[in-house]
Write a protein that holds these residues in place. Sequence first.
Motif, mmCIF file in Angstrom:
data_model
loop_
_atom_site.group_PDB
_atom_site.id
_atom_site.type_symbol
_atom_site.label_atom_id
_atom_site.label_comp_id
_atom_site.label_asym_id
_atom_site.label_seq_id
_atom_site.Cartn_x
_atom_site.Cartn_y
_atom_site.Cartn_z
ATOM 1 N N ALA A 185 -5.989 -5.863 2.030
ATOM 2 C CA ALA A 185 -7.140 -4.832 1.534
ATOM 3 C C ALA A 185 -6.201 -4.791 -0.077
ATOM 4 C CB ALA A 185 -6.655 -3.757 1.802
ATOM 5 N N GLY A 186 -4.740 -4.774 -0.089
ATOM 6 C CA GLY A 186 -4.178 -4.297 -1.386
ATOM 7 C C GLY A 186 -4.518 -5.413 -2.272
ATOM 8 N N GLY A 187 -4.543 -6.908 -2.347
ATOM 9 C CA GLY A 187 -4.288 -7.231 -3.127
ATOM 10 C C GLY A 187 -6.141 -7.778 -2.963
ATOM 11 N N SER A 188 -6.351 -7.698 -2.272
ATOM 12 C CA SER A 188 -8.210 -7.942 -2.499
ATOM 13 C C SER A 188 -8.230 -7.064 -3.283
ATOM 14 C CB SER A 188 -9.174 -7.925 -0.880
ATOM 15 O OG SER A 188 -9.996 -8.423 -1.065
ATOM 16 N N ILE A 298 -10.946 -11.935 3.065
ATOM 17 C CA ILE A 298 -10.606 -12.505 4.628
ATOM 18 C C ILE A 298 -9.470 -11.993 5.633
ATOM 19 C CG2 ILE A 298 -10.986 -14.582 5.697
ATOM 20 C CD1 ILE A 298 -13.720 -14.286 4.385
ATOM 21 N N GLY A 299 -8.577 -11.726 4.801
ATOM 22 C CA GLY A 299 -7.097 -11.268 5.633
ATOM 23 C C GLY A 299 -7.523 -9.929 6.498
ATOM 24 N N VAL A 302 -8.890 -11.043 9.658
ATOM 25 C CA VAL A 302 -7.584 -11.862 10.634
ATOM 26 C C VAL A 302 -6.177 -11.108 10.828
ATOM 27 C CG1 VAL A 302 -6.753 -13.775 10.864
ATOM 28 C CG2 VAL A 302 -9.420 -13.741 9.575
ATOM 29 N N SER A 303 -6.072 -10.067 10.359
ATOM 30 C CA SER A 303 -4.489 -9.936 10.150
ATOM 31 C C SER A 303 -4.590 -8.848 11.314
ATOM 32 C CB SER A 303 -4.480 -8.861 8.712
ATOM 33 O OG SER A 303 -3.484 -9.870 7.768
ATOM 34 N N MET A 304 -5.806 -8.333 11.892
ATOM 35 C CA MET A 304 -6.008 -7.372 12.387
ATOM 36 C C MET A 304 -5.969 -8.236 14.350
ATOM 37 S SD MET A 304 -8.670 -4.424 11.189
ATOM 38 C CE MET A 304 -8.882 -3.659 12.578
ATOM 39 N N VAL A 305 -6.521 -8.712 14.064
ATOM 40 C CA VAL A 305 -7.322 -10.144 15.518
ATOM 41 C C VAL A 305 -6.145 -10.872 15.720
ATOM 42 C CG1 VAL A 305 -9.891 -8.884 15.387
ATOM 43 C CG2 VAL A 305 -9.382 -11.705 14.582
ATOM 44 N N LEU A 306 -6.108 -11.569 15.416
ATOM 45 C CA LEU A 306 -4.888 -13.080 14.794
ATOM 46 C C LEU A 306 -4.032 -13.083 15.878
ATOM 47 C CD1 LEU A 306 -4.646 -16.126 14.207
ATOM 48 C CD2 LEU A 306 -3.576 -16.117 12.285
ATOM 49 N N MET A 353 -4.954 -19.227 4.201
ATOM 50 C CA MET A 353 -4.111 -18.095 4.668
ATOM 51 C C MET A 353 -4.015 -17.185 5.702
ATOM 52 S SD MET A 353 -4.562 -16.999 0.469
ATOM 53 C CE MET A 353 -3.321 -15.522 0.336
ATOM 54 N N SER A 354 -4.622 -17.153 6.476
ATOM 55 C CA SER A 354 -3.485 -16.071 7.552
ATOM 56 C C SER A 354 -2.785 -16.781 8.232
ATOM 57 C CB SER A 354 -5.084 -16.521 7.905
ATOM 58 O OG SER A 354 -5.979 -15.700 7.702
ATOM 59 N N ALA A 355 -2.512 -17.420 7.568
ATOM 60 C CA ALA A 355 -1.168 -18.227 7.817
ATOM 61 C C ALA A 355 0.270 -17.391 7.469
ATOM 62 C CB ALA A 355 -0.588 -19.906 6.945
#
Length: 432
Positions: A185-188, A298-299, A302-306, A353-355
């Motif tokens: 979120a900070g990057g976004s 988008i991250g 995704v960071s919450m569920v991946l 980028m969710s890698a």
Amino acid sequence: MSHESRTESVPERLTVQDASSAAEPGRNDAAPRAGGSGTGSVDRAAATGGGLLLVGVALAAANMRPAVTSLSSVLGGVRDSLGAGATWASVLTSVPTLCFGVAGISAPLLARRWGMQRVVGVALGLLTLAMLVRVTGGATTVFAGTVVACGAIAMCNVLIPVVVKESFPHRVGMATGIYTTAMAAGGSIGSAFTPWLRTELGGWRLALATWSVLALAAFVIWSTAGRSASGGSSPAAPSRSAGDKSLVRSPLAWAVTGYFAMQSLVAYVIMGWLPEVFKSAGTGAGTAGALLGLVLLIGVPVSMVLPPLVTRTNGQSMWTVGLAATAIAGFLGILLAPMAAPVLWAVLVGTGMSAFPLALVLISLRSSNAAETSRLSGMAQSTGYLIASTGPFLFGVLHNTTGSWTASLLVLIGVLTVQAIIGVFAGRPRTV
């Protein structure tokens, strides 16, 4: 050899998932809460400090990208305003990953000497000052301030995950989810709002300086939480025992490190150059910054569920290939028809980028205990970021040499292909 071929055990999975769900009714860690002479009050004080520390973790994580993404979203204007050259911009975009690589080596040493919470607090203070100082002068000042800011971020980047494991042993999954979500979120917001701030505040200097307020808030909360949590004590960095195996000879450790390096290289090329690529295709500066903001946004979900999803599978190879293929599809769209569907290309690239959270999961799943996780994390981050530091520089140099982004984007697609191949090996269910 037989040890490497095993699937990860249940305890290994719990290093990534919320450890609180694994606590058994009869565990001893519940006993202190029941009472005793003073133990209950100490535990309640630690819990209060821990809640404030969790806020500090979120704020610190939110500061790990705005210093980079805010600058990249107005990089062209900053370069023109300062009369700097293309090489200056290329080197500047390589600063974050280079600093992260160096910090991967130095951060544990500093943490053992002064404590992790104290080092993180000092780093947040330096970040605040650096983000203010770098907008006060010319090209050299901007560069030097960015180096200091990225060095401070790098310290946090390496140490905060360890603080999470030490301070929230029964809420690791929840705390890690907050940490990675706040980072995304900070990057976004750093990318999306900086062009707007430049317009509203009358220039890029005040726009970039605005993000020091977020860093100052993190510094204040972290400093307070560090004194409150655990009676003011600071967790120490894990030490290496004499019986630990060398990871340098482990092919699996190198596969995890290679995967971390490739995804980091791609990520920091995107954060450093994607707005310029879109602007060259015909978008305005505000739109280009917003597209990078979308990529990073988008991250957040995704960071919450991946992480919970990938830990439920026996191996993670399919995830590594799928994420790389998604990013490749997005970059092919940018290469062949950038203005046909820029939002779709941004979504695909952002998903790929969710890698990053997947790389963090792999570090945990491919190691069998906490000490091994710490050593593998140090190896992957220090070596991986040093390798990744070449990406933004070469991406910019290729553009300057060829006069277009075609060669740069093709090389990036090649890097993603290598990332997928390495990810197949890193994702196989075994431990170092």
